[in-house]
Scaffold this motif. Structure first.
Motif, mmCIF file in Angstrom:
data_model
loop_
_atom_site.group_PDB
_atom_site.id
_atom_site.type_symbol
_atom_site.label_atom_id
_atom_site.label_comp_id
_atom_site.label_asym_id
_atom_site.label_seq_id
_atom_site.Cartn_x
_atom_site.Cartn_y
_atom_site.Cartn_z
ATOM 1 N N ALA A 65 58.049 2.989 9.574
ATOM 2 C CA ALA A 65 59.269 3.388 8.862
ATOM 3 C C ALA A 65 60.154 2.168 8.644
ATOM 4 O O ALA A 65 60.407 1.408 9.579
ATOM 5 N N PRO A 66 60.619 1.953 7.412
ATOM 6 C CA PRO A 66 61.368 0.740 7.088
ATOM 7 C C PRO A 66 62.789 0.742 7.626
ATOM 8 O O PRO A 66 63.332 1.788 7.991
ATOM 9 N N GLU A 67 63.379 -0.445 7.650
ATOM 10 C CA GLU A 67 64.780 -0.578 8.014
ATOM 11 C C GLU A 67 65.642 -0.064 6.868
ATOM 12 O O GLU A 67 65.187 0.039 5.725
ATOM 13 N N VAL A 68 66.887 0.242 7.179
ATOM 14 C CA VAL A 68 67.831 0.660 6.145
ATOM 15 C C VAL A 68 68.552 -0.601 5.665
ATOM 16 O O VAL A 68 69.526 -1.049 6.274
ATOM 17 N N ASP A 69 68.055 -1.180 4.580
ATOM 18 C CA ASP A 69 68.645 -2.402 4.055
ATOM 19 C C ASP A 69 68.477 -2.427 2.538
ATOM 20 O O ASP A 69 68.083 -1.419 1.951
ATOM 21 N N LEU B 154 71.803 6.994 -1.676
ATOM 22 C CA LEU B 154 71.202 5.980 -0.810
ATOM 23 C C LEU B 154 70.149 6.596 0.105
ATOM 24 O O LEU B 154 69.122 5.974 0.396
ATOM 25 N N TYR B 155 70.407 7.802 0.557
ATOM 26 C CA TYR B 155 69.459 8.506 1.433
ATOM 27 C C TYR B 155 68.149 8.770 0.700
ATOM 28 O O TYR B 155 67.061 8.514 1.224
ATOM 29 N N THR B 156 68.260 9.239 -0.540
ATOM 30 C CA THR B 156 67.056 9.459 -1.352
ATOM 31 C C THR B 156 66.328 8.146 -1.588
ATOM 32 O O THR B 156 65.098 8.096 -1.565
ATOM 33 N N GLY B 157 67.098 7.076 -1.805
ATOM 34 C CA GLY B 157 66.487 5.763 -2.006
ATOM 35 C C GLY B 157 65.666 5.324 -0.814
ATOM 36 O O GLY B 157 64.603 4.710 -0.964
ATOM 37 N N ARG C 76 69.351 3.252 13.385
ATOM 38 C CA ARG C 76 68.735 3.642 12.118
ATOM 39 C C ARG C 76 68.909 5.134 11.887
ATOM 40 O O ARG C 76 69.241 5.572 10.772
ATOM 41 N N TRP C 77 68.693 5.911 12.935
ATOM 42 C CA TRP C 77 68.778 7.367 12.817
ATOM 43 C C TRP C 77 70.193 7.790 12.426
ATOM 44 O O TRP C 77 70.386 8.614 11.519
ATOM 45 N N ILE C 78 71.194 7.204 13.071
ATOM 46 C CA ILE C 78 72.585 7.559 12.787
ATOM 47 C C ILE C 78 72.984 7.115 11.387
ATOM 48 O O ILE C 78 73.687 7.838 10.664
ATOM 49 N N ILE C 79 72.538 5.930 10.975
ATOM 50 C CA ILE C 79 72.845 5.457 9.618
ATOM 51 C C ILE C 79 72.278 6.421 8.582
ATOM 52 O O ILE C 79 72.946 6.758 7.597
ATOM 53 N N LEU C 80 71.061 6.884 8.807
ATOM 54 C CA LEU C 80 70.445 7.823 7.872
ATOM 55 C C LEU C 80 71.201 9.157 7.844
ATOM 56 O O LEU C 80 71.330 9.781 6.788
ATOM 57 N N ILE C 81 71.703 9.585 8.984
ATOM 58 C CA ILE C 81 72.525 10.802 9.019
ATOM 59 C C ILE C 81 73.774 10.617 8.173
ATOM 60 O O ILE C 81 74.139 11.478 7.366
ATOM 61 N N VAL C 82 74.423 9.473 8.352
ATOM 62 C CA VAL C 82 75.640 9.181 7.578
ATOM 63 C C VAL C 82 75.332 9.140 6.088
ATOM 64 O O VAL C 82 76.062 9.710 5.268
#
Length: 235
Positions: free
Chosen positions: A63-67, A48-51, A28-34
């Motif tokens: 903290a929610p999943e990135v989906d 997407l990051y702001t979303g 999750r952390w790496i996806i958010l960095i990307v």
């Protein structure tokens, strides 16, 4: 009415939220960095990051999943647009004073470089910038709350429900809200100093800073959500 909250507790809860949401959840952390890098390199056209941060602003716990990528994209754009709309008064101030500066500059040229006209142009421009900064600061206290209301209600229109926004801030206490924002500003300044020092470390420093930037963003979003939720929101 001015009331004051336990800011230390708010900070502590926000730190725990970010830690529980990211530490050990490296994917999750790496996806958010990307996503944050994509957002920067696309000049916020792919927010997407702001979303994702909208979900945190909205009180998602833990903290929610990135989906739900489509929703992330739409929510990110909605928040961008809300921010732009709130900044319209600032742009109007800059336009007006900039127009005065331009007219003074033209007058200076017409008068063969009249120093008084040139000074008037500079004074108008500087005055406009100063007024714009003051207006931006004042608006930011309401705009931030409007964004939080949007995130909690998932309604774009509610971001501009000024009667509800002002009533909610009044329930929390204008003193509490202003101090909360100032505290976060100070924390952001401290974070910026630390990030600046880390960025000077070759290669590894930038990598660490990327991880910290995401963690601080999650912390900040949760911090605002807790303050917002400290009093029930008006209907």
């Amino acid at each position: 009415m001015i009331t004051f909250m336990d800011y230390g507790n708010v900070i502590g809860q926000s730190i725990d939220y970010a830690k529980e949401g990211l530490v050990g959840k490296w994917g999750r952390w790496i996806i958010l960095i990307v996503l944050s890098l994509i957002q920067i390199f696309t000049l916020f056209l792919v927010p997407l990051y702001t979303g994702y941060m909208v979900r945190v602003y909205g009180g998602a716990k833990p903290a929610p999943e990135v989906d739900q990528w489509g929703k992330l994209f739409v929510d990110g754009w909605k928040l961008n647009i809300i921010g732009l709309i709130y900044m319209i008064p600032v742009l109007i101030v800059l336009f007006i004073f900039g127009g005065f500066a331009a007219l003074s500059a033209i007058a200076s040229e017409t008068a063969g470089g009249d120093p008084s006209a040139a000074a008037a142009a500079v004074a108008s421009l500087l005055g406009g910038i100063l007024v714009a900064i003051i207006v931006a600061v004042i608006i930011s206290f309401i705009a931030t709350f409007g964004m939080l209301r949007f995130a909690h209600t998932e309604s774009f229109v509610q971001a501009f429900n000024f009667s509800a926004i002002l009533e909610h801030i009044g329930k929390i206490g204008w003193g509490s809200w202003i101090i909360a924002v100032i505290i976060l500003f100070v924390l952001s300044f401290i974070y910026g100093l630390i990030a600046g020092i880390l960025s000077m470390i070759p290669i590894i420093g930038w990598i660490i800073e990327l991880f910290l930037a995401v963690a601080f963003s999650v912390f900040m979003a949760r911090y605002f959500a807790i303050v917002y939720e400290s009093e029930p929101a008006p209907a």
